[in-house]
Scaffold this motif. Structure first.
Motif, PDB file in Angstrom:
ATOM      1  N   UNK A  22       9.383-120.686  17.881  1.00  0.00           N
ATOM      2  CA  UNK A  22       9.609-119.305  18.329  1.00  0.00           C
ATOM      3  C   UNK A  22      11.101-119.086  18.577  1.00  0.00           C
ATOM      4  N   UNK A  23      11.734-120.057  19.228  1.00  0.00           N
ATOM      5  CA  UNK A  23      13.172-119.967  19.510  1.00  0.00           C
ATOM      6  C   UNK A  23      13.979-119.987  18.216  1.00  0.00           C
ATOM      7  N   UNK A  24      13.442-120.596  17.168  1.00  0.00           N
ATOM      8  CA  UNK A  24      14.116-120.636  15.870  1.00  0.00           C
ATOM      9  C   UNK A  24      13.802-119.402  15.020  1.00  0.00           C
ATOM     10  N   UNK A  25      13.212-118.381  15.631  1.00  0.00           N
ATOM     11  CA  UNK A  25      12.942-117.069  15.019  1.00  0.00           C
ATOM     12  C   UNK A  25      11.834-117.075  13.971  1.00  0.00           C
ATOM     13  N   UNK A  26      10.891-117.982  14.075  1.00  0.00           N
ATOM     14  CA  UNK A  26       9.749-117.960  13.168  1.00  0.00           C
ATOM     15  C   UNK A  26       8.634-117.121  13.779  1.00  0.00           C
ATOM     16  N   UNK A  27       7.894-116.400  12.937  1.00  0.00           N
ATOM     17  CA  UNK A  27       6.741-115.660  13.455  1.00  0.00           C
ATOM     18  C   UNK A  27       5.515-116.572  13.424  1.00  0.00           C
ATOM     19  N   UNK A  28       4.386-116.071  13.902  1.00  0.00           N
ATOM     20  CA  UNK A  28       3.193-116.902  14.055  1.00  0.00           C
ATOM     21  C   UNK A  28       2.706-117.472  12.719  1.00  0.00           C
ATOM     22  N   UNK A  29       2.723-116.671  11.682  1.00  0.00           N
ATOM     23  CA  UNK A  29       2.255-117.171  10.380  1.00  0.00           C
ATOM     24  C   UNK A  29       3.202-118.239   9.827  1.00  0.00           C
ATOM     25  N   UNK A  30       4.497-118.057  10.013  1.00  0.00           N
ATOM     26  CA  UNK A  30       5.462-119.064   9.566  1.00  0.00           C
ATOM     27  C   UNK A  30       5.298-120.357  10.358  1.00  0.00           C
ATOM     28  N   UNK A  31       5.042-120.225  11.658  1.00  0.00           N
ATOM     29  CA  UNK A  31       4.819-121.419  12.482  1.00  0.00           C
ATOM     30  C   UNK A  31       3.576-122.155  11.987  1.00  0.00           C
ATOM     31  N   UNK A  32       2.522-121.407  11.656  1.00  0.00           N
ATOM     32  CA  UNK A  32       1.294-122.022  11.158  1.00  0.00           C
ATOM     33  C   UNK A  32       1.561-122.802   9.873  1.00  0.00           C
ATOM     34  N   UNK A  33       2.360-122.238   8.978  1.00  0.00           N
ATOM     35  CA  UNK A  33       2.689-122.934   7.728  1.00  0.00           C
ATOM     36  C   UNK A  33       3.486-124.204   7.986  1.00  0.00           C
ATOM     37  N   UNK A  34       4.478-124.106   8.862  1.00  0.00           N
ATOM     38  CA  UNK A  34       5.335-125.261   9.149  1.00  0.00           C
ATOM     39  C   UNK A  34       4.550-126.356   9.868  1.00  0.00           C
ATOM     40  N   UNK A  35       3.715-125.953  10.832  1.00  0.00           N
ATOM     41  CA  UNK A  35       2.992-126.918  11.649  1.00  0.00           C
ATOM     42  C   UNK A  35       1.717-127.426  10.984  1.00  0.00           C
ATOM     43  N   UNK A  36       1.290-126.762   9.912  1.00  0.00           N
ATOM     44  CA  UNK A  36       0.064-127.172   9.247  1.00  0.00           C
ATOM     45  C   UNK A  36      -1.176-126.850  10.061  1.00  0.00           C
ATOM     46  N   UNK A  37      -1.105-125.777  10.836  1.00  0.00           N
ATOM     47  CA  UNK A  37      -2.228-125.355  11.667  1.00  0.00           C
ATOM     48  C   UNK A  37      -2.713-123.987  11.227  1.00  0.00           C
ATOM     49  N   UNK A  38      -3.899-123.607  11.706  1.00  0.00           N
ATOM     50  CA  UNK A  38      -4.427-122.286  11.397  1.00  0.00           C
ATOM     51  C   UNK A  38      -3.697-121.231  12.218  1.00  0.00           C
ATOM     52  N   UNK A  39      -3.505-120.039  11.649  1.00  0.00           N
ATOM     53  CA  UNK A  39      -2.857-118.970  12.411  1.00  0.00           C
ATOM     54  C   UNK A  39      -3.573-118.657  13.724  1.00  0.00           C
ATOM     55  N   UNK A  40      -4.894-118.760  13.756  1.00  0.00           N
ATOM     56  CA  UNK A  40      -5.614-118.479  15.002  1.00  0.00           C
ATOM     57  C   UNK A  40      -5.242-119.472  16.101  1.00  0.00           C
ATOM     58  N   UNK A  41      -4.979-120.707  15.720  1.00  0.00           N
ATOM     59  CA  UNK A  41      -4.533-121.709  16.689  1.00  0.00           C
ATOM     60  C   UNK A  41      -3.162-121.338  17.240  1.00  0.00           C
ATOM     61  N   UNK A  42      -2.285-120.881  16.366  1.00  0.00           N
ATOM     62  CA  UNK A  42      -0.938-120.489  16.788  1.00  0.00           C
ATOM     63  C   UNK A  42      -1.017-119.282  17.708  1.00  0.00           C
ATOM     64  N   UNK A  43      -1.822-118.279  17.337  1.00  0.00           N
ATOM     65  CA  UNK A  43      -1.967-117.089  18.182  1.00  0.00           C
ATOM     66  C   UNK A  43      -2.478-117.457  19.572  1.00  0.00           C
TER      67      UNK A  43
END
Length: 95
Positions: A22-43
């Motif tokens: 988040x501090x690196x300016x990624x949105x939730x969907x981008x975080x999900x892609x980077x972390x290899x997790x589902x967007x619902x988990x990120x939300x």
């Protein structure tokens, strides 16, 4: 009567890892892609982070990032390029 002070709860290590994105300016969907997790988990995790940082549910991620940095929960990202050398006159403009 005094108002209660806002306290923050410390983030778990997994919340900190996602909050760093988040501090690196990624949105939730981008975080999900980077972390290899589902967007619902990120939300869900971001909802918990917002709650722990005393941010409203619809608070923009930029504000959440500010709260994370101000609370010392997340380290500021390293700059991608060095700061330019300034002349004495330019230094005065920054004051």
């Amino acid at each position: 009567m005094t108002a209660p002070t806002a306290t923050t709860q410390h983030l778990t290590p997994s919340e900190q890892r996602l909050a760093q994105h988040v501090v690196e300016s990624l949105n939730a969907r981008e975080i999900a892609n980077v972390a290899g997790l589902k967007p619902t988990t990120i939300y869900a995790t971001l909802r918990t982070v917002r709650w722990k940082m005393n941010c409203p549910a619809r608070c923009p991620l930029a504000v959440v990032a500010h709260h994370l940095l101000a609370a010392g929960e997340i380290a500021a990202p390293a700059p991608q390029r060095p700061a330019p050398d300034l002349s004495a006159e330019q230094d005065l403009l920054l004051l």
